[in-house]
Structures are given as C-alpha cells and as structure tokens.
Design an enzyme around this catalytic site. Structure first.
Site, mmCIF file in Angstrom:
data_model
loop_
_atom_site.group_PDB
_atom_site.id
_atom_site.type_symbol
_atom_site.label_atom_id
_atom_site.label_comp_id
_atom_site.label_asym_id
_atom_site.label_seq_id
_atom_site.Cartn_x
_atom_site.Cartn_y
_atom_site.Cartn_z
ATOM 1 N N ARG A 1 3.024 3.363 3.314
ATOM 2 C CA ARG A 1 2.245 3.701 2.126
ATOM 3 C C ARG A 1 2.770 5.028 1.602
ATOM 4 O O ARG A 1 3.211 5.892 2.375
ATOM 5 C CB ARG A 1 0.744 3.812 2.448
ATOM 6 C CG ARG A 1 0.056 2.487 2.701
ATOM 7 C CD ARG A 1 -0.016 1.641 1.440
ATOM 8 N NE ARG A 1 -0.773 0.406 1.635
ATOM 9 C CZ ARG A 1 -0.229 -0.750 1.976
ATOM 10 N NH1 ARG A 1 1.071 -0.811 2.225
ATOM 11 N NH2 ARG A 1 -0.976 -1.831 2.090
ATOM 12 N N HIS B 1 7.322 -1.584 -4.492
ATOM 13 C CA HIS B 1 6.418 -2.126 -3.472
ATOM 14 C C HIS B 1 6.698 -3.615 -3.277
ATOM 15 O O HIS B 1 5.789 -4.455 -3.259
ATOM 16 C CB HIS B 1 4.961 -1.899 -3.874
ATOM 17 C CG HIS B 1 4.036 -1.812 -2.702
ATOM 18 N ND1 HIS B 1 2.952 -0.964 -2.653
ATOM 19 C CD2 HIS B 1 4.028 -2.466 -1.514
ATOM 20 C CE1 HIS B 1 2.309 -1.113 -1.507
ATOM 21 N NE2 HIS B 1 2.955 -2.023 -0.796
ATOM 22 N N GLU C 1 1.558 5.697 -7.218
ATOM 23 C CA GLU C 1 2.134 4.370 -7.398
ATOM 24 C C GLU C 1 1.317 3.613 -8.434
ATOM 25 O O GLU C 1 0.093 3.507 -8.284
ATOM 26 C CB GLU C 1 2.128 3.615 -6.064
ATOM 27 C CG GLU C 1 2.893 2.330 -6.075
ATOM 28 C CD GLU C 1 2.979 1.700 -4.684
ATOM 29 O OE1 GLU C 1 2.509 0.558 -4.555
ATOM 30 O OE2 GLU C 1 3.480 2.354 -3.753
#
Length: 315
Positions: A233, A281, A262
């Site tokens: 993450r 991602h 993000e």
C-alpha cells in the site's frame, strides 16, 4: 430465495458476469444472481445468505436481512463497515491469496528490470539511440521481503534459482518462513536488514505498525544501490521521503504499483524521475481473478452448511 448475490461493481476492469458464471459452474445447485442496478442490489440482498463484491455500505447491509457472509472481492477490507458487520453477526471473508501469482510475477519483473537496466534500454530505443549502457546481475544480491503472507511467499518462491540471499520481515518471526533469515518489526532489526538490502520488496498490509515504515531514516539506512519495489500500500512508504531519496540518489530507483496519494496527481514529482517505474495499482490483475475468488466462495458455502470455519475469514 437467492443463495449468492454478486454486487454490480467489479474490480480490475473485470465484468461481474464472469464472476457469476464462475460461481454457477462451482455451485450448480445454488441460485446465483447478479445485481445490475442499485435498486436490484437492495431487492436481491434482502433474502440472500451470501453477498459478494468489492464493497457493501451500511444501507445495503441493513437491507440484507438474512445475510450470513459477505465475501469481499478485495484482499483489503479496511473500506468495509466492519463494526456494523460484527454487530450483525455477519462473517467477512476476503480475496487474500488470489493475487499472489500475478503480483509476484510483477515484483520479479521489476527486480529484473532494474538488475539489467531494461528501462534505460527502453528509453534509448525510443530515441533510436544504439549505445551501450551499464547493467547489473541479480545473482549475489540480497532481497528483503516485508510481509510473508501469500504474496511474500510467492515472491520468494520465484526468486529461487537466482542465487540471491533473502530476508523476510513478519510480525511473528518465530513462525519462520521461506527466506534465509526471518526478523520481526523491531526497529534495530529492520534497519540492520535494510543496511544489507539490494532490493526491498514491500508486500505487507497497511497497519499501524507498517504505516510510514519506509521513512527518511529507512532511506538513510538503505544502500545507494538499493531499489524499492512496493506492491503493498502506498502508505507503507513516506512519499516525501521517497522523493527526497530519489532526488539525492540515496537509492538507485523504485518500482511503485501503489502510491500515497493514489491516484498520483498529474503534477506529482514521481512522474518525472527516469528511475521510477509507475503502474496504476495493477499488479493484482490476472484473468484468473474471478475463478480463484469463486473457488474460495464456493468452498465457504460448503463450510457454512457444515458449520465449519470459513477460509479467508477476517472479522
């Protein structure tokens, strides 16, 4: 009465109809329905015992009167109303493990890209510049993997044969692991490992322990030839400290499938570094995503009927 309701929001651009078909193949005697609108979701979940999808909000949860299990389509579940789910006695499972093969392959691709400087070759190709450049060998390197869950194990498995030393970081080092050395999150132990690291792979959940783990002090400890690979993450890394480390050449580069924030704003400096590889991602994307998740959900319906513990239960 519907046995399994598939919510309308998919993941990684994959159609939920394919997920429903995979469930029907594994559950031929069960009624599997796909909710295509918000209204259909509310209607279908009313009597369903199992609901599966990317997320369920409080309103939809309140409409699910007979819900026994919510099968989250993500590995992460911090976006779910876990307190309310517990109050309702709803079991929550996740998709942990189904991403491991694809994410591990992306990690290996990133490591090999930096080992052989393939990104520099790509840039020279774009300029039609036929000129040699320096490269490295992966053999003899030390790869530190933070997080020894399914993804961490898959990464280490794929490093076999490359003649590398491996260090694993996990919450309970006494459990051991597939790496040559296993340590905990003790600050001194982590920094000792970082000082010996050529490739730092982050594959850990974001928790109070791991948030900001790779901070300015960590970048000071990492050798200047080291490379950061983050498939965990974005919050595991202090982004400002990373930008500073790249600018000061404190590390050789980074491959980031996740960032904080993000999505990364268009004007963020990370876009502009030639030694930073960015993907959206996307490491968990695989055409086998729905079949693997359907295997978990189908198995858990059998376990639910038998009163057994559920696979991938997280609540």
């Amino acid at each position: 009465m519907t046995d399994v309701v598939v919510l309308r929001t998919g993941t990684h651009g994959l159609a939920v109809d394919e997920y429903a078909d995979a469930l029907r193949d594994r559950l031929p005697t069960r009624d599997v329905a796909v909710a295509r609108t918000p209204a259909a979701e509310r209607d279908l979940v009313a009597d369903a015992s199992v609901v599966t999808g990317a997320a369920i909000d409080r309103d939809l949860l309140d409409a699910a009167r007979n819900l026994d299990v919510f099968a989250c389509a993500y590995a992460g579940y911090d976006h779910l109303p876990m307190d309310r789910l517990r109050e309702r006695g709803v079991a929550v499972t996740n998709a942990a493990g189904i991403h491991a093969p694809s994410i591990a392959e992306q990690v290996l691709g990133s490591v090999l890209t930096f080992a052989r400087n393939l990104h520099e070759g790509w840039r020279r190709q774009q300029r039609r510049e036929y000129r040699h450049y320096q490269a490295h060998e992966l053999g003899g390197s030390t790869v530190t993997v933070v997080g020894l869950g399914a993804i961490g194990h898959a990464v280490v498995d794929r490093l076999q044969g490359f003649d590398v030393d491996t260090i694993g970081v996990r919450y309970t080092p006494s459990k051991g692991g597939p790496t040559d050395e296993v340590i905990g999150f003790d600050d001194a132990a982590v920094h000792d490992a970082l000082a010996r690291t050529d490739y730092l792979v982050l594959a850990t959940p974001l928790t109070d322990t791991t948030r900001g783990l790779i901070d300015a002090a960590a970048f000071d400890t990492l050798p200047p030839e080291s490379v950061l690979v983050n498939v965990a993450r974005g919050g595991v890394v202090d982004t400002d400290a990373l930008v500073t480390a790249i600018r000061r050449q404190s590390i050789r580069g980074a491959a980031l499938d996740v960032t904080n924030p993000e999505p990364l704003p268009e004007d963020h400096p990370l876009w502009n570094f030639e030694n930073v590889l960015l993907t959206p991602h996307n490491a968990g994307h695989t055409p086998d995503y729905w079949p693997r998740l359907a295997d978990i959900v189908a198995e858990n319906l059998s376990r639910l009927d038998a009163g057994d513990s559920l696979e991938n239960r997280v609540d």
